[in-house]
Design a protein around this motif. Structure first.
Motif, mmCIF file in Angstrom:
data_model
loop_
_atom_site.group_PDB
_atom_site.id
_atom_site.type_symbol
_atom_site.label_atom_id
_atom_site.label_comp_id
_atom_site.label_asym_id
_atom_site.label_seq_id
_atom_site.Cartn_x
_atom_site.Cartn_y
_atom_site.Cartn_z
ATOM 1 N N SER A 83 0.862 -1.185 0.000
ATOM 2 C CA SER A 83 0.000 0.000 0.000
ATOM 3 C C SER A 83 0.889 1.222 0.000
ATOM 4 O O SER A 83 2.052 1.148 0.362
ATOM 5 N N PRO A 84 0.342 2.364 -0.408
ATOM 6 C CA PRO A 84 1.132 3.589 -0.408
ATOM 7 C C PRO A 84 1.756 3.847 0.965
ATOM 8 O O PRO A 84 2.836 4.391 1.070
ATOM 9 N N THR A 102 -3.444 12.861 -0.206
ATOM 10 C CA THR A 102 -2.092 12.628 0.297
ATOM 11 C C THR A 102 -1.893 11.120 0.412
ATOM 12 O O THR A 102 -2.842 10.387 0.687
ATOM 13 N N ASN A 103 -0.682 10.661 0.163
ATOM 14 C CA ASN A 103 -0.396 9.239 0.328
ATOM 15 C C ASN A 103 0.074 8.909 1.740
ATOM 16 O O ASN A 103 0.317 7.761 2.078
ATOM 17 N N GLU A 104 0.166 9.961 2.541
ATOM 18 C CA GLU A 104 0.681 9.773 3.893
ATOM 19 C C GLU A 104 -0.459 9.361 4.817
ATOM 20 O O GLU A 104 -1.431 10.106 4.979
ATOM 21 N N ARG A 123 -8.120 10.506 -2.698
ATOM 22 C CA ARG A 123 -7.161 10.857 -1.649
ATOM 23 C C ARG A 123 -6.266 12.000 -2.111
ATOM 24 O O ARG A 123 -5.960 12.143 -3.298
ATOM 25 N N HIS A 147 -6.347 11.176 3.404
ATOM 26 C CA HIS A 147 -5.642 9.984 2.917
ATOM 27 C C HIS A 147 -6.610 8.898 2.455
ATOM 28 O O HIS A 147 -6.191 7.787 2.162
ATOM 29 N N ALA A 174 -3.550 2.153 2.979
ATOM 30 C CA ALA A 174 -4.257 3.369 2.556
ATOM 31 C C ALA A 174 -5.692 2.975 2.223
ATOM 32 O O ALA A 174 -5.922 2.139 1.347
#
Lengths: 586, 586
Positions: free
Chosen positions: A34-35, B266-268, B264, B247, B101
């Motif tokens: 996953s990211p 942001t990938n964070e 999403r 996210h 995610a």
């Protein structure tokens, strides 16, 4: 596969199962991409298995220990009052159910020299509690006799008094002490009770004691608290309790030894309430399915007649016909779809409203009596509406109003404005504010005063949504009306929907809001007549003031024109005043 | 006598005991005399024994079936939204815990032609749930992994999703369907789950299915509902969810087939939260006693160091010394009084604040990013405060503001007043009201939008109690400020104290109120600068308008005096405008 759980040995069973699951399942699921992975956490990644390990039962005591504010124990000050409320509710319910005129003693005392610790003691002359039940009633949440019955009572959840004990134990480490004598010939016993919160079960001991009492119960709970007088105090709560319960004798001892007594105002107990069966129109499909499962009746017709109120042979037949079910069919043989048709048929059939013997409104006379006892006012009025039904549950709304401060007098200001001038100091215990303050609203549910969360309560919303300008009062937008007035509102019901377990505010179901508004308008119209009379009086006062002011000048003029002597001047003045008073009926 | 109850076979045990008690005790207590007797009831008088017969346990499912409004299921419309909220909360918690995610799908569909029945389906790409746990997670109230852990999560009670299933069962008679695949190599299973409300236990079956998915969970609940758009709708809830959870990828399908997608931003993922041990300063005497009972540590010093956070050898030694307890004493040997001294010693010792890794605030950047995505405004700002502690529990407050409608232009009215005139139609989805309307407040707890009970919430109270006039806004007394503005408020905590189980409003603990006010002021100051700049701009606009109005007249006068030709007139006008613009820096 069907669950074979029997309801035995359940505590933490989930956790044990989860452990097994983990051992079997290995590490599946940990290879996901996953990211988030890019962000690169150094911690062990959770999987379904590692998460399952932590799943377990939460006991209702653990839940409420953590969420104690739901029960009204969120501050030391509120905690003491909540505990008194729960104990008094139980005592009054027990006395009334046994048809005993309640004699209560409430005492708050300090524990040693600790500034923060108090013992709350409530003693009643009720029927007592049998030995086997005492530990459960006081040492277990969600346990009691009132939850499953459709009949008005103060308590309804089986949470309150054990929650008070749990809070006491949590904050002081000390157990609850209970004395009980269950009738003349019973041995008085004293119990020491602790709650095992992980299991929601009591740990207790008991011993016989000397207790010079025919019958009754006393509960003593040590707890962290803060004792204060004034608004939202125990004192105020008990005063309001006396307003709505004129049949109660109560002695209240404060920590400093001050004693306040509330004498009963009537020997008549609230009429005895009867338990009713559910009304068919309130029933939901899931409940209907469950009732069929639990019923002892072997025909659909008998089930409908025996397990519900207001269903006779004719109505039962009509329902069965509409649903296409033979009245002699065993209801347990009906499939879910047919039961669905049965429910539709019920909703489609005219059925008499449920019996109202299950609730006991206070009544207009006793509301006025109660208000007179505790609120000084010029005039009192009340409107007690006929009970109505929501979701098959009968309820009734009653409103009382005390208006005008008897100490106030009318005065004309220099600018000619009439104002009520108060000759009294503001006093919390008076309950009523000044003429330029918002009215005082006192709320009750099943005769219990509601002292917290006023703004969240359906009663307050209904008062604010009522147009009090119609009745001669000022009212800012979206606020309580202004005036020297106390509004008393009471809801009596077999089930009051509170907004939380602490029973501080009533949820705004539409049917309840509507009925509240009607009751407020009924009483408002009575108020309007009086306020208008008062305004008329104030106007008269104003006019008379003007005329009285001019009479001497008129007479002076007459004297000059008609050449009157002093005696004739006096006579003319008297006559003019007389004419004025007669013409204006003063 | 001590209770010998083992926690096994408890259901209705109370009732059985009560029956025995009745048989033994006979008729004691029925010979009481009281004023009530004169009133002469014909009904059988209740005694302690007859009352004991009805005492019994109330299962937590029965309690919440009757009190469903406590869980947010008080109306068909709210029920659908509450169910979506609970399912989405669980999915996001599971994804984040497994560091995935989240990709979610939410679907509301009609069941057959029934106007009132819907199926709510929520599917995620989370880690799945192991086979043995599924029935408990979805078929039992007060069951879960989050209650006993001190770490931020959306769910915390183990009630929500099973309550949704219970409501569905109650209103449609239909069971909950759950699909789960607990990792790549696990067999996907489909469960059919019913709740036995009298026992609070699941009845279920399961079977393997084909499911083209690596891992994840899908829950489908049929229920009575009402589907609407607009304020407090599922659509709005999901939009707000996207603001606080940038996210998340989410696809939402409405009953008419309309699809909305939230991408999403942001990938964070939110930073991974760690579980912490209780902080000593939050502990109460009762809890301390219980922790000692449950501890595996055999010395008081080890107990203090192992079972609490932030206690090292030095602090443990200091506490023991102050309490007069040998550090090597087995804590279980301490009597209640000594444990009391231990608690006082803890309170009296300086201990480092708890670690803050247990919570994950959103942060100013992502708040602004989230607001920008969903709210069109002129300017965005945020203030994220450092975490603080109440009762040993860390929490952090964050505020974001979106101000000014970009479509609005300044205009001068005939009376010379400057107003913002909107060139946009009012639109619910804009989230922001007009310049003369109260600001829009959006509330979040642990990244979950709170859509009901705004007036009962500590967040609203803090916004109302903040003086927004300081920052250039209008604000009526006791109300939200006025202006084209959205205020975003987020509380992140290991334990959010909600005012009811439905988690719609936050209880107003003092420490939380204080921190809310500070965060609002922090962000308010940022706003103030902008609003003042805006006011200065409006003033300039006004002055320039006046001057521009006069320039032609001035030039006309100059033309007459100086006998200018048309070309010179144009030049003079240009020059004057130029001077004006330079001097006023426009």
């Amino acid at each position: 596969m069907t669950s074979n759980e029997s309801g035995q040995g359940q505590l933490f069973a989930g956790a044990a199962e989860a452990d097994m699951a983990t051992k079997k399942a290995g590490k599946a699921g940990s290879s996901q991409k996953s990211p988030a992975k890019k962000a690169g956490s150094k911690k062990r990644t959770e999987t379904a298995e590692s998460m399952a390990k932590r799943q377990r039962e939460i006991s209702v005591s653990e839940f409420f220990t953590k969420n104690r504010h739901l029960l009204g124990f969120d501050s030391p000050r509120k905690a003491l009052l909540t505990a008194v409320k729960e104990a008094v509710d139980n005592s009054l319910d027990a006395c009334e159910e046994a048809r005993i005129a309640p004699d209560l003693e409430v005492k708050i005392e300090r524990i040693g020299s600790n500034e923060k610790q108090f013992r709350m003691i409530v003693e009643d002359n009720g029927p007592g509690i049998v030995k086997t039940q005492v530990p459960h009633v006081f040492g277990r949440l969600l346990y009691g006799s009132k939850f499953h019955r459709l009949r008005q009572s103060r308590g309804q959840q089986g949470i309150g008094i054990s929650a008070a004990g749990m809070y006491g134990q949590l904050t002081t480490g000390q157990p609850v002490k209970v004395r009980s004598k269950a009738g003349r010939r019973a041995v008085p016993l004293e119990f020491t009770i602790r709650i095992d919160t992980a299991k929601n079960r009591p740990e207790f001991s008991d011993k016989p004691i000397e207790w010079d009492k025919k019958h009754g119960t006393e509960v003593a709970i040590p707890m962290e608290g803060e004792y204060r007088r004034g608004q939202r105090s125990i004192q105020e709560f008990l005063k309001l309790m006396a307003v709505a319960n004129p049949h109660v004798n109560l002695k209240f001892t404060e920590p400093d030894g001050t004693v306040t007594e509330y004498q009963r105002n009537t020997n008549e107990l609230p009429h005895e309430v009867e338990e009713i069966k559910p009304h068919p129109h309130g029933v939901e499909l899931g409940i209907l399915l469950k009732m069929i499962q639990e019923s002892e009746n072997r025909t659909t017709s008998a089930f409908l007649q025996q397990d519900f109120s207001r269903v006779g042979p004719t109505v039962a037949k009509e329902i069965c016909e509409k649903a296409g079910v033979k009245p002699t069919t065993n209801p347990r043989r009906l499939d879910a779809k047919t039961v669905g048709r049965l429910k539709d048929a019920i909703d489609d059939t005219k059925i008499k409203a449920p019996p109202l013997s299950c609730i006991a409104p206070i009544g207009e006379d006793l509301i006025i009596k109660g208000l007179k006892k505790e609120v000084e006012a010029d005039v009192y009025m009340a409107a007690s509406r006929k009970p109505v039904v929501y979701r098959g549950r009968p309820f009734a709304v009653e409103v009382g109003i005390a208006y005008g401060r008897p100490g106030d007098t009318l005065e004309m200001t220099d600018s000619g404005k009439i104002v009520a001038s108060s000759n009294k100091q503001k006093n919390d215990e008076l309950l009523m504010g000044n003429a330029d303050e918002p009215v005082r609203l006192i709320r009750f549910a099943n005769r219990v005063p509601l002292v917290f969360q006023q703004s969240a309560c359906a009663i307050s919303k209904a008062v604010i949504n009522t147009n009090w300008r119609n009745y001669g009062l000022q009212q800012p937008r979206g606020a309580l009306p202004i005036g020297p007035m106390v509004i008393f509102v009471h809801i009596a019901s077999v089930w009051v929907p509170f907004t939380s377990e602490s029973k501080e505010a009533i949820a705004g179901y539409d049917e309840i809001m509507d009925e509240l508004k009607r009751a407020l308008m009924d009483c408002g119209r009575k108020l309007g007549k009086h306020v208008r009379k008062g305004k008329k009086l104030a106007n008269e006062f104003k006019k008379r003031n003007y005329i009285t002011m001019y009479i001497p000048h008129v007479v002076e003029a007459l004297k000059d024109i008609l050449e009157l002597d002093d005696k004739e001047v006096d006579k003319a003045t008297t006559n003019l005043t007389d004419v004025l008073e007669r013409s204006r009926k003063l």
